[in-house]
Scaffold this active site. Sequence first.
Site, PDB file in Angstrom:
ATOM      1  N   CYS A 196       0.083   7.482  -0.612  1.00  0.00           N
ATOM      2  CA  CYS A 196       0.287   6.081  -0.235  1.00  0.00           C
ATOM      3  C   CYS A 196      -0.609   5.124  -1.020  1.00  0.00           C
ATOM      4  O   CYS A 196      -0.440   3.908  -0.949  1.00  0.00           O
ATOM      5  CB  CYS A 196       0.051   5.906   1.257  1.00  0.00           C
ATOM      6  N   HIS A 230      -0.854  -1.084   2.874  1.00  0.00           N
ATOM      7  CA  HIS A 230       0.120  -0.002   2.988  1.00  0.00           C
ATOM      8  C   HIS A 230       0.671  -0.012   4.409  1.00  0.00           C
ATOM      9  O   HIS A 230      -0.084  -0.087   5.382  1.00  0.00           O
ATOM     10  CB  HIS A 230      -0.573   1.325   2.674  1.00  0.00           C
ATOM     11  N   ASN A 263       6.841   4.018   7.218  1.00  0.00           N
ATOM     12  CA  ASN A 263       5.858   4.294   6.154  1.00  0.00           C
ATOM     13  C   ASN A 263       6.609   4.868   4.951  1.00  0.00           C
ATOM     14  O   ASN A 263       7.089   6.000   4.993  1.00  0.00           O
ATOM     15  CB  ASN A 263       4.826   5.296   6.697  1.00  0.00           C
TER      16      ASN A 263
END
Length: 401
Positions: free
Chosen positions: A177, A327, A357
Amino acid sequence: MANASGFLTPSAPTLRRKLQPSTGVSRSGFCFSVGIFRRVVCSSGVVGSGTHVSPSQSRVPKLVSKGCKLVGCGSAVPSLSVSNDDLAKIVDTSDEWISVRTGIRNRRVISGKESLRNLAVEAARKALKMADVEPDDLDLILMCTSTPEDIFGDAPKVQRELGCTKSQLAHDITAACSGFVLGLFSASCYIRGGGLRNVLVIGADVLSRFVDWADRGTCILFGDAAGAVVVQACDSEEDGLLSFDLHSDGEGARHLGAPINDNEINDLLGSNGSALEFPPKRSSYTCVQMNGKEVFRFAVRCVPQSIESALEKADLKASDVDWLLLHQANQRIIDAVATRLEFPPEKVISNLANYGNTSAASIPLALDEAVRNGKVKTGHTIAASGFGAGLTWGSAVIRWG
Ligand code: ACO
């Protein structure tokens, strides 16, 4: 812009002239901007702007010390939308649990002929269009992904599908990420120290292929997507990549990962580490394994520190920044970081509810939406931060446009 390390932002006082749109080609075959020719080091001379680069010619860079700015963005998501209620049909969960604990309501998941590469190429094309840059004008493609369709990397295939016919470089970056922030940093290094002119940074992940859809602790979190930006060389006064702060900690890897299957490693090695079998068996990876609470604690502790450090290097305060763009992992993490840094909710970009996500794609996907819906305007400053598996985390202070 000041930089405490003196490394990540250019300090060349002589770079005052605005870049000319024309480019030249050095004998090495490398394209550069004529407007910053005064800063050429190791110059091998100008061959002429019409000269074609032979695939066999080296594109060894010749320029150093200049700014770089973000001139285009794009994104792509799969067509299939999976809601929390849909997930409640396959695992023991509920819309209420997922939305209260994470803020996620929907996510996009690839189906049919959709793939990581399709998404990456679509996002890249949109970014190139916004930037008004042709595929052949790219000097480098960085594909930030932890879910490649080829373990040797996808970037060269994306390069081919985009129709880049000249001998540009394309390679992958693996940092979960945090991948996109590392991609931005790499782009800035290639431009400032390496003399490249146009770098395409793609953040793309298809974690739906690597989660256990029977594990309610992880499968509810992730979605698939791609986002891309074009980073372009510019005069130092126009510099838009103001500072970075980057970290990793392998000790924390036990809290989040998708490692090679343990039993395969044990089959291969004896207790003293000596090889027992040859040839080795074909390997596979586990699904994503995560200790959510530990990852949550890590994010809430490390991300604000990292952003503060990046802001300090950029000589800015949180109140100077227009947007906080983290993020998109969990709304509670986003809220906690924003509160700690005293960012009011209206300055926080979040699209987590719609996409979950999306790993390396989450920052460029949210940036692209915010640019296209007019939230983020030319000249706005953004504090962005990625964090995740590795563990890796990193922040960038950027100016859009
Ligand atoms: N539905 C219903 N109940 C659930 C679910 C679910 N989907 N998942 C877990 N539970 C249960 C657990 O079994 C547990 O039950 P118990 O108390 O009876 O044992 C209870 O809910 C609480 O579980 P926790 O795991 O403690 O829940 P938590 O509040 O920590 O939320 C979450 C879990 C959402 C995963 C959170 O910890 C989180 O977001 N962590 C950060 C994840 C992250 O940021 N990852 C980023 C990087 S991803 C990457 O890099 C690839």
